[in-house]
Design an enzyme around this catalytic site. Structure first.
Site, PDB file in Angstrom:
ATOM      1  N   LYS A 131    -148.859  25.379  27.591  1.00 37.56           N
ATOM      2  CA  LYS A 131    -148.437  26.783  27.731  1.00 37.56           C
ATOM      3  C   LYS A 131    -146.929  26.885  27.968  1.00 37.56           C
ATOM      4  O   LYS A 131    -146.303  27.836  27.528  1.00 37.56           O
ATOM      5  CB  LYS A 131    -149.177  27.445  28.904  1.00 37.56           C
ATOM      6  CG  LYS A 131    -150.682  27.525  28.683  1.00 37.56           C
ATOM      7  CD  LYS A 131    -151.385  28.164  29.851  1.00 37.56           C
ATOM      8  CE  LYS A 131    -151.349  27.337  31.117  1.00 37.56           C
ATOM      9  NZ  LYS A 131    -152.059  26.042  31.045  1.00 37.56           N
ATOM     10  N   ASP A 180    -153.066  22.408  31.247  1.00 35.07           N
ATOM     11  CA  ASP A 180    -152.247  21.413  30.534  1.00 35.07           C
ATOM     12  C   ASP A 180    -152.332  21.568  29.025  1.00 35.07           C
ATOM     13  O   ASP A 180    -152.235  20.579  28.287  1.00 35.07           O
ATOM     14  CB  ASP A 180    -152.653  19.975  30.924  1.00 35.07           C
ATOM     15  CG  ASP A 180    -152.691  19.781  32.417  1.00 35.07           C
ATOM     16  OD1 ASP A 180    -151.751  20.251  33.079  1.00 35.07           O
ATOM     17  OD2 ASP A 180    -153.656  19.179  32.917  1.00 35.07           O
ATOM     18  N   GLY A 240    -147.841  22.655  36.421  1.00 29.64           N
ATOM     19  CA  GLY A 240    -146.686  21.864  36.023  1.00 29.64           C
ATOM     20  C   GLY A 240    -146.426  22.142  34.561  1.00 29.64           C
ATOM     21  O   GLY A 240    -147.166  21.695  33.707  1.00 29.64           O
ATOM     22  N   HIS A 241    -145.412  22.955  34.292  1.00 33.59           N
ATOM     23  CA  HIS A 241    -145.136  23.326  32.905  1.00 33.59           C
ATOM     24  C   HIS A 241    -143.935  22.530  32.394  1.00 33.59           C
ATOM     25  O   HIS A 241    -142.850  22.610  32.952  1.00 33.59           O
ATOM     26  CB  HIS A 241    -144.899  24.829  32.799  1.00 33.59           C
ATOM     27  CG  HIS A 241    -146.165  25.614  33.033  1.00 33.59           C
ATOM     28  ND1 HIS A 241    -146.198  26.970  33.148  1.00 33.59           N
ATOM     29  CD2 HIS A 241    -147.453  25.193  33.159  1.00 33.59           C
ATOM     30  CE1 HIS A 241    -147.460  27.357  33.339  1.00 33.59           C
ATOM     31  NE2 HIS A 241    -148.223  26.295  33.353  1.00 33.59           N
ATOM     32  N   GLN A 246    -152.796  26.818  34.770  1.00 33.30           N
ATOM     33  CA  GLN A 246    -154.170  26.274  34.671  1.00 33.30           C
ATOM     34  C   GLN A 246    -154.856  26.818  33.414  1.00 33.30           C
ATOM     35  O   GLN A 246    -154.176  27.128  32.464  1.00 33.30           O
ATOM     36  CB  GLN A 246    -154.984  26.564  35.938  1.00 33.30           C
ATOM     37  CG  GLN A 246    -154.510  25.818  37.182  1.00 33.30           C
ATOM     38  CD  GLN A 246    -153.389  26.520  37.904  1.00 33.30           C
ATOM     39  OE1 GLN A 246    -153.419  27.712  38.103  1.00 33.30           O
ATOM     40  NE2 GLN A 246    -152.378  25.787  38.319  1.00 33.30           N
TER      41      GLN A 246
END
Ligand code: IMP
Length: 429
Positions: free
Chosen positions: A16, A13, A40-41, A223
């Protein structure tokens, strides 16, 4: 051959997605190399928020090839939903391809993930429940199902015959679960294969041909370093290698072909799920960071634990990834703080350690040692390093010094243009 890996230098988180999206403007190819729908981007594009789980953050640039590499574990149903949603919102996904070698997340992986967490009770890992750990375990146990199997009935039937007797015995006898029917899975997953046919290809050749042709390639980590299966706070980790070493294994590009590693870190620290976090702020300050930084999980919606930047972790990340430049994100979240702190060591048993201990008990019982610096009013709106308040510049310089890598990029807001490029050479721009 400009090739750059973008890796998380903390617990995931780190932003990225935003950094990859920003740099993808000049990339020919963006490659995901590990993880799966646990990631989750978040990318803000045209003022709209997009949350990507499998799809590389380069998808918003028409013509940029986006690859899901062999090191990723793919949930086809979820991936198809993601593609449908992007298309429905006007994003062209024709340039998205998936490795034929990538492992498939099956419904029994998700069940196993949930049931194992249930059995662990208070000792749970706090997984995202997406079946990640069981899928990687099956890959290593050599009865995983690969994307290529979804393209042929006989191959998929054979792969299911290899795994289902073992899986069903485990589910039924240990977990008292009804188990899974071969015919149901066969038809369901062949249908996914049909919809994905044309996208399931040999990405190892694609990535190497692109490198040989001198194309710009970004490798997008999911991650972060402290969630790495080898280097993270084991067992409170994910089951893949988000660190730069994973790029090669998870994409098929040889390690000598990678030119740079950009380590992405937030200006403070967060963690979702269980596990030690020495610089965590459990009180009002943590709540202030959470609220200002909107720190809620993209995948699970869970509130993230928040705390100060940990430079012991930062230095460790620089070392194990070979980080050549740092991208510091969400600096604006610290705007208005009178003082800011950086964790520079851990006090344990009367001694101060400056390296990351392997022993989790030691880490959990350590007291953080802080360096305190003056805060600043506002970084939002700055577009160059020199436009940042002097105190913010000093803070960034301290981070670079303590971690042992130069600052290459700073982010001061969600939008693409709220980005400061400090060292274009380190971004291969
Ligand atoms: P898993 O990857 O679902 O098995 O979860 C293992 C650990 O990694 C848990 O603590 C999760 O909260 C954490 N985790 C997995 N993916 C992410 C991510 O994208 N960001 C932050 N934490 C993650």
């Amino acid at each position: 051959m400009p090739t750059l890996a973008i890796v998380g230098a903390q617990w995931g988180d780190e932003g990225k997605g935003k950094v990859t999206d920003y740099l993808a403007a000049r990339a020919d190819m963006v490659v995901r190399y590990q993880g799966g729908a646990n990631a989750g981007h978040t990318v803000v594009f045209r003022g709209e928020t997009f949350r990507l789980h499998h799809v590389p953050s380069g998808i918003f640039y028409p013509g940029t090839i986006c690859l899901i590499g062999n090191g990723v574990v793919v949930d086809p149903e979820h991936l198809l939903q993601e593609i449908d949603e992007l298309e429905a919102r006007g994003i062209d996904t024709r340039s998205l391809f998936i490795s034929d070698r990538a492992q498939v997340i099956m419904p029994y992986h998700k069940e196993q993930d949930r049931l194992e967490e249930e059995v662990r009770g208070d000792r749970r890992l706090g997984t995202t429940g997406r079946g990640i750990g069981p899928c990687y375990a099956d890959k290593v146990a050599r009865y995983g199902i690969r994307m290529i199997d979804l393209l042929d009935r006989a191959s998929l039937a054979e792969a299911l015959d290899r795994v289902l007797p073992i899986k069903n015995r485990l589910l039924r006898q240990v977990f008292h679960h009804p188990g899974f029917e071969k015919e149901v899975l066969l038809n369901q997953f062949l249908a996914y294969g049909e919809r994905l046919r044309g996208r399931i290809v040999d990405t190892v050749t694609l990535v190497n041909e692109a490198a040989e042709a001198g194309k710009r390639i970004l490798f997008e980590g999911a991650q972060g370093t402290l969630l790495d299966i080898d280097y993270g706070t084991y067992p409170f980790v994910t089951s893949s290698s988000p660190t730069a070493g994973g790029v090669s294994v998870g994409s098929g590009l040889g390690p000598t072909r990678l030119q740079g590693v950009l380590g992405v870190a937030k200006a403070y620290a967060t963690r979702v799920g269980e596990g030690p976090f020495p610089s965590e702020e459990k009180g009002e300050l943590g709540a202030r960071l959470r609220q200002r930084g909107q720190e809620f999980g993209t995948t699970t919606g869970r509130p993230r634990r928040c705390g100060w930047f940990d430079a012991v972790v930062g230095r460790f990340a620089v070392r194990v990834n070979g980080i050549t430049g740092l991208a510091i994100t969400k600096l604006d979240v610290l705007d208005g703080f009178e003082k800011v702190r950086i964790c520079v060591g851990y006090r344990y048993g009367g001694q101060v350690r400056r390296t990351l201990p392997t022993d989790l008990r030691l880490l959990a019982q350590s007291q953080p040692v802080y360096e305190e610096l003056p805060g600043w009013e506002q970084t939002r709106g700055a577009r160059t390093f020199s436009e940042l308040p002097a105190a913010a510049q000093r803070y960034l310089e301290a981070l670079a010094d303590l971690c042992g890598a130069p600052i290459a990029l700073v982010s001061v807001g969600y939008d693409r243009d709220e980005t400061i490029v400090v060292r274009p050479d380190l971004l291969l721009l």
